[in-house]
Design a protein around this motif. Sequence first.
Motif, PDB file in Angstrom:
ATOM      1  N   GLY A  61      13.878 -57.324 -41.454  1.00  0.00           N
ATOM      2  CA  GLY A  61      15.271 -56.969 -41.677  1.00  0.00           C
ATOM      3  C   GLY A  61      16.248 -57.896 -40.971  1.00  0.00           C
ATOM      4  N   THR A  62      15.768 -59.065 -40.570  1.00  0.00           N
ATOM      5  CA  THR A  62      16.613 -60.014 -39.847  1.00  0.00           C
ATOM      6  C   THR A  62      17.087 -61.172 -40.720  1.00  0.00           C
ATOM      7  OG1 THR A  62      14.676 -61.261 -39.132  1.00  0.00           O
ATOM      8  CG2 THR A  62      15.460 -59.495 -37.656  1.00  0.00           C
ATOM      9  N   GLY A  63      16.702 -61.159 -42.001  1.00  0.00           N
ATOM     10  CA  GLY A  63      17.107 -62.228 -42.904  1.00  0.00           C
ATOM     11  C   GLY A  63      16.122 -63.374 -43.005  1.00  0.00           C
ATOM     12  N   PHE A  64      14.933 -63.213 -42.388  1.00  0.00           N
ATOM     13  CA  PHE A  64      13.942 -64.283 -42.390  1.00  0.00           C
ATOM     14  C   PHE A  64      12.556 -63.752 -42.757  1.00  0.00           C
ATOM     15  CE2 PHE A  64      17.286 -65.455 -39.424  1.00  0.00           C
ATOM     16  CZ  PHE A  64      17.659 -66.692 -39.934  1.00  0.00           C
ATOM     17  N   PRO A  65      12.345 -63.316 -43.993  1.00  0.00           N
ATOM     18  CA  PRO A  65      11.022 -62.837 -44.397  1.00  0.00           C
ATOM     19  C   PRO A  65      10.004 -63.972 -44.343  1.00  0.00           C
ATOM     20  CG  PRO A  65      12.488 -62.962 -46.286  1.00  0.00           C
ATOM     21  CD  PRO A  65      13.304 -63.289 -45.079  1.00  0.00           C
ATOM     22  N   GLU A  66       8.750 -63.621 -44.021  1.00  0.00           N
ATOM     23  CA  GLU A  66       7.724 -64.652 -43.905  1.00  0.00           C
ATOM     24  C   GLU A  66       6.350 -64.098 -44.229  1.00  0.00           C
ATOM     25  OE1 GLU A  66       7.790 -66.038 -39.879  1.00  0.00           O
ATOM     26  OE2 GLU A  66       7.238 -64.098 -39.062  1.00  0.00           O
TER      27      GLU A  66
END
Length: 113
Positions: A61-66
């Motif tokens: 939920g921080t804008g950086f899916p990985e």
Amino acid sequence: MTFITGQQRTQMLAHGAARARGDAIDPYPVVKLYTLDAPACWLLTELDADGDRAYGLTDAGTGFPELGHVSLSALEGVRGPKGLRIVADPHFKARQPLSAYAADAQRDGSIND
């Protein structure tokens, strides 16, 4: 693990075994986990033979899916900001392989499914 059904576990273990053999695979996600009170989400495809280490697309939920690994037992202890647990989406039906979800999520900054 309380997140996945027996059938999902079997499928995820098979995907994990294929990857461990070195097979080139791009499976559809088997299970979607998410928080009820936060924007975190996990689309998981594989499970290691230990039955705990899963692989898939993670979005805190921080804008950086990985793409990466996560411990299911560790997720069982996670609570959202209002104290709610992570749950599995019983209605989730994958519509594309994991690589396509990853490309979409990296473009959009979140998993949108």
